[in-house]
Design a protein around this motif. Structure first.
Motif, mmCIF file in Angstrom:
data_model
loop_
_atom_site.group_PDB
_atom_site.id
_atom_site.type_symbol
_atom_site.label_atom_id
_atom_site.label_comp_id
_atom_site.label_asym_id
_atom_site.label_seq_id
_atom_site.Cartn_x
_atom_site.Cartn_y
_atom_site.Cartn_z
ATOM 1 N N LEU B 109 1.052 -1.327 -0.693
ATOM 2 C CA LEU B 109 0.147 0.162 0.325
ATOM 3 C C LEU B 109 0.682 1.500 0.289
ATOM 4 O O LEU B 109 0.349 2.840 -0.527
ATOM 5 N N ALA B 110 2.042 1.312 0.639
ATOM 6 C CA ALA B 110 3.154 2.499 0.776
ATOM 7 C C ALA B 110 3.686 2.564 -0.160
ATOM 8 O O ALA B 110 3.576 4.356 -1.145
ATOM 9 N N LEU B 111 3.795 1.633 -1.453
ATOM 10 C CA LEU B 111 4.505 1.557 -2.733
ATOM 11 C C LEU B 111 2.824 2.026 -3.664
ATOM 12 O O LEU B 111 3.852 3.831 -4.601
ATOM 13 N N VAL B 112 2.096 2.165 -3.177
ATOM 14 C CA VAL B 112 1.148 2.444 -4.299
ATOM 15 C C VAL B 112 0.831 3.885 -3.961
ATOM 16 O O VAL B 112 0.773 4.668 -4.806
ATOM 17 N N LEU B 113 0.815 4.575 -2.776
ATOM 18 C CA LEU B 113 0.127 5.429 -2.418
ATOM 19 C C LEU B 113 1.349 6.417 -2.288
ATOM 20 O O LEU B 113 1.762 8.070 -2.378
ATOM 21 N N VAL B 192 1.859 4.137 7.247
ATOM 22 C CA VAL B 192 2.620 5.004 7.671
ATOM 23 C C VAL B 192 4.246 5.077 7.591
ATOM 24 O O VAL B 192 5.007 6.309 7.298
ATOM 25 N N ILE B 193 5.031 3.900 8.141
ATOM 26 C CA ILE B 193 6.251 4.097 8.323
ATOM 27 C C ILE B 193 6.936 3.767 7.202
ATOM 28 O O ILE B 193 7.763 4.595 6.641
ATOM 29 N N TYR B 194 6.512 2.814 5.953
ATOM 30 C CA TYR B 194 7.227 2.471 4.875
ATOM 31 C C TYR B 194 7.003 3.915 4.073
ATOM 32 O O TYR B 194 7.841 4.155 3.047
ATOM 33 N N LEU B 195 6.145 5.010 4.498
ATOM 34 C CA LEU B 195 5.829 5.824 3.455
ATOM 35 C C LEU B 195 6.799 6.616 3.376
ATOM 36 O O LEU B 195 7.363 7.339 2.868
ATOM 37 N N ALA B 196 6.799 7.150 5.164
ATOM 38 C CA ALA B 196 8.330 7.668 4.998
ATOM 39 C C ALA B 196 9.995 7.489 4.238
ATOM 40 O O ALA B 196 10.860 7.968 3.934
ATOM 41 N N ALA B 197 9.727 5.768 4.761
ATOM 42 C CA ALA B 197 10.504 5.718 4.306
ATOM 43 C C ALA B 197 11.061 5.738 2.517
ATOM 44 O O ALA B 197 12.447 6.221 2.600
ATOM 45 N N LEU B 198 10.128 5.857 2.049
ATOM 46 C CA LEU B 198 10.194 5.208 0.893
ATOM 47 C C LEU B 198 10.208 7.119 -0.039
ATOM 48 O O LEU B 198 10.737 6.792 -0.731
ATOM 49 N N GLN B 199 10.580 7.774 1.107
ATOM 50 C CA GLN B 199 10.441 9.288 1.044
ATOM 51 C C GLN B 199 11.334 9.645 1.036
ATOM 52 O O GLN B 199 12.338 10.856 0.515
#
Lengths: 442, 316
Positions: B109-113, B192-199
């Protein structure tokens, strides 16, 4: 030059700390002196403060508040603090924590099935003098009310809410199914057949419901059947369960029949909440319940009829699960005040207000005979059936081994209701577990 | 006026005499006065209860009457207790399902978002909302939705021709349903954690890889995943600890039932202490869980240290 630059005019950090320390010491010394002089919880002007954990919500909470206000008017030297408590369902854990920490409340609302466990504490007060000095003689109280608060022959609490199990029927569903309403003297066989005829799965209606979370709510409904069949919760030798064999199996067979007919709504949620909601929304034909449920049923505008519990023998038998006001010893002044408050609750005026406010039955025969109660009972259809049932009501043994029996029996009942086990197998397993656990208690 | 730097000199090693020593002592007292409240809170609420419950686990205690020292008996009894065995099995199954699923789903989901799509802020918020809902509220909500007779879930299944399910009333399904409910709420945290990491993934690395001809799959495999590996390790540890400690959802929905199919270790501990009044036995069970958590934490640390050493070796 000093390394630390002080702000001129203001107090130094050290001064603040010193001042704070002195203040704290003064406060502690003051408290100690106050403690020595008049006892903890007692003001210098002699007013005693006690803590009451009532466990009530909504309308019952309003009744508690009103009673406390009345009590304050007539007893200016006692102040009751209603804060810091917990809801009745979690009271045991909270009180246990208080007892371990050495700071229990002065009065707590304890379920009858938990009283024996709490009574292991030496801080639980003996209430014999309170019940015997009441305006209504203690012997005039219903046997169920007296038995429910007596542990090892000593009165360890005062009955708070008295109830009895009976069957509430939805008249509309009976009428729709072309069935006559059940009458006193009916049997469990009649109950099973009636439930089957009332069930219409296409319309989402069930004959009856049974809580199946495996907790005490699942279990206590079974005891009237067991007693009726000659069984006991605990055997005479007090080391084994008293319903292994025929009484247990025949009682469980009733549930098995209901489950096989698929005429019982098995409520998996703790507290049987969904089951009562299903009844209030007209989905259940019959439900075994106590008088506390009548206000909700009436509010849901269900046209209902109350009939005593069925039996195997034709003799009436039911169960009562009285809740209690338990008093804890927090020093002589607070103990005296707590006993005064609980004794005051037993007086006819407050008792009437409390019983009618929280959906309790009258605690004593004289209370039932009072015109005020009669008028109230005339207004609430079926209430007199519950009160009448008190004559034959028994209570669970007030024994610390009880939770060790209730838990495995709850599992056995659930297994039968879910069709996962036969009555004989489920009961054998229950007996093995309960007997082994009881051995550790004795 | 001299602007030359003054030399740094070491303080005199001999103990300061007279007023200086007194001042230092006063300073120390002041410092202690400041930290004392926190020390007391930590001692009172963490250290003492931990030690007390350790002692309790070697006793037969109902909390109210005097306890009896029984040594390792509670632990031995735990080893033979089929109910504890079932609780351990249930906890392991729950953890084995919940941890990888929540992390995997969270990453997906983080990759998608993480892409530029319309209303992405709204989607991110919506995914995080269930995490904010308390477990008690979730329990009540799902208990009503999943009621076998009157719940919305079965009526939906009926419409699409699937036979009604028992959900929380069926011993074979109840634990899986609990995993499902936990995923509904717990995945948002991973997202949320992965989204922060992906950025935080260096853009130049991605661009370099793309220039070298890597497609999206290769970028993910060779750039993104290695970069966010520390976050994945953190999530693995965090979610495992959360899963091993699950209690409130069980307490609200099933109370360990039906037939013990959802009794997890923490619920078992609660039951022993507050329903059976065998607090010593419950404390022993809690210590078994505590030891397991400690092992997991130490194991993860060890793996990370080795990994760090390997990476250092590779770059030096």
């Amino acid at each position: 030059m000093d390394a630390v630059h002080r702000v001129r005019g203001g107090p130094s950090r050290r001064d603040v700390l010193r001042g704070g320390g002195a203040l704290a010491l003064t406060g502690a010394a003051g408290a100690a002196v106050a403690g020595c002089g008049t006892g903890l919880g007692v003001d210098s002007d002699g007013v005693v403060h006690i803590e009451v954990w009532h466990g009530q919500t909504s309308s019952a909470l309003n009744v508690v508040k009103r009673l406390v206000a009345d009590f304050h008017r007539s007893h200016p030297k006692i102040r009751i603090d209603l804060s810091g408590g917990v809801l009745a369902d979690d009271m045991l854990q909270k009180v246990m924590a208080g007892l371990v920490a050495g700071s229990p409340p002065d009065v707590a609302y304890i379920f009858g099935s938990d009283l024996a466990s709490v009574a292991r504490s030496s801080q639980l007060a003996d209430m014999t003098t309170v019940v015997e000095s009441g305006q209504v003689p203690w012997k005039q109280y219903w046997p169920a009310a007296r038995d429910g608060v007596t542990v090892d022959g000593v009165v360890r609490a005062v009955p708070a809410v008295l109830d009895a199990l009976a069957v509430v029927c939805n008249k509309t569903l009976f009428h729709r199914a072309g069935l006559d309403l059940p009458a006193p003297g009916w049997t469990w066989q009649d109950f099973v057949e009636t439930a089957r005829k009332l069930t219409d799965r296409g319309k989402g209606t069930f004959g009856t419901g049974w809580p199946a979370a495996g907790d005490e709510d699942t279990v206590w409904r079974m005891w009237p059947m067991i007693w009726d069949l000659g069984g006991e919760v605990i055997d005479e030798d007090t080391r084994r369960i008293g319903f292994a064999g025929e009484p247990g199996i025949r009682a469980l067979e009733v549930l098995q029949a209901l489950a096989q007919d698929r005429s019982v709504y098995v409520d998996p949620k703790p507290g049987g909440e969904q089951m009562y909601q299903a009844f209030a929304s007209g989905r259940l034909g019959m439900v075994a319940t106590g008088p506390w449920q009548l206000p909700d049923i009436r509010q849901a505008e269900i046209d209902y009829h109350v009939v005593p519990l069925p039996s195997f023998s034709g003799r009436p038998v039911t169960i009562s699960g009285p809740d209690t006001w338990s008093v804890f010893d927090n020093g002589s002044a607070r103990l005296k005040a707590a006993r005064t408050f609980v004794g005051w609750l037993m007086r006819p005026g407050p008792a009437y207000l409390w019983d009618t406010g929280v959906g309790s039955l009258p605690q004593s025969r004289p209370a039932e005979r009072r015109p005020r109660w009669r008028a109230h009972a005339a207004e609430v259809p079926g209430l007199s059936v519950f009160t009448e049932a008190l004559r034959t009501a028994r209570v669970r043994p007030v024994d610390r081994a009880y939770p060790k029996i209730s838990m495995p029996f709850g599992e056995a009942i659930t297994a039968v209701l879910l069709g996962k086990s036969t009555p004989a197998t489920a009961l054998r397993r229950c007996a093995d577990e309960a007997n082994a656990a009881m051995a550790t208690v004795r | 006026m001299s602007r030359l730097p003054t030399p740094i000199t070491l303080p005199d090693v001999t103990p300061p005499a007279g007023p200086a020593r007194r001042r230092r002592r006063r300073e120390a007292a002041t410092a202690w006065a400041f930290v004392l409240p926190s020390v007391l809170v930590i001692l009172g609420l963490s250290v003492i209860p931990v030690l007390w419950s350790l002692l309790l686990s070697f006793q037969y205690s109902d909390l109210l009457t005097p306890s009896v020292w029984v040594g390792w008996d509670n632990y031995r009894q735990l080893a033979d207790d089929p109910q504890f065995g079932q609780a351990v099995r249930n906890t392991l199954v729950y953890t084995a399902l919940y941890v990888p699923l929540s992390i995997g789903l969270g990453l997906f989901l983080a990759l998608v978002l993480n892409r530029r799509i319309r209303f992405v802020g709204l989607y991110r918020t919506l995914l995080f909302v269930p995490f904010v809902v308390s477990a008690a509220a979730q329990g009540v909500l799902f208990a009503f939705i999943l009621d076998p007779e009157f719940g919305a879930a079965n009526s939906l299944l009926h419409r699409i021709g699937v036979s009604p399910q028992g959900f929380l009333s069926d011993p074979a399904q109840a634990l899986l349903v609990l995993v499902g409910i936990s995923l509904w709420s717990g995945t948002g945290f991973c997202v949320v954690i992965y989204l922060a990491a992906l950025q935080d993934v260096p853009r130049e690395l991605v661009e370099a890889a793309t220039l070298d001809g890597a497609d999206r799959r290769h970028v993910l495999r060779h750039v993104t995943l290695p970069t966010i590996a520390p976050v994945s390790v953190f999530l693995l540890l965090w979610q495992t600890i959360t899963a091993l400690q699950v209690f409130d959802l069980v307490y609200v929905t099933t109370k360990g039932g039906p037939l013990g199919s959802t009794t997890v270790i923490v619920y078992f501990v609660w039951e022993q202490a507050f329903r059976n009044f065998t607090a010593g036995y419950g404390a022993a069970a809690a210590y078994v869980l505590g030891a397991a958590l400690l092992l997991i934490a130490a194991g993860t640390r060890l793996v990370r240290r080795r990994e760090d050493r390997r990476l250092k070796g590779a770059t030096s």
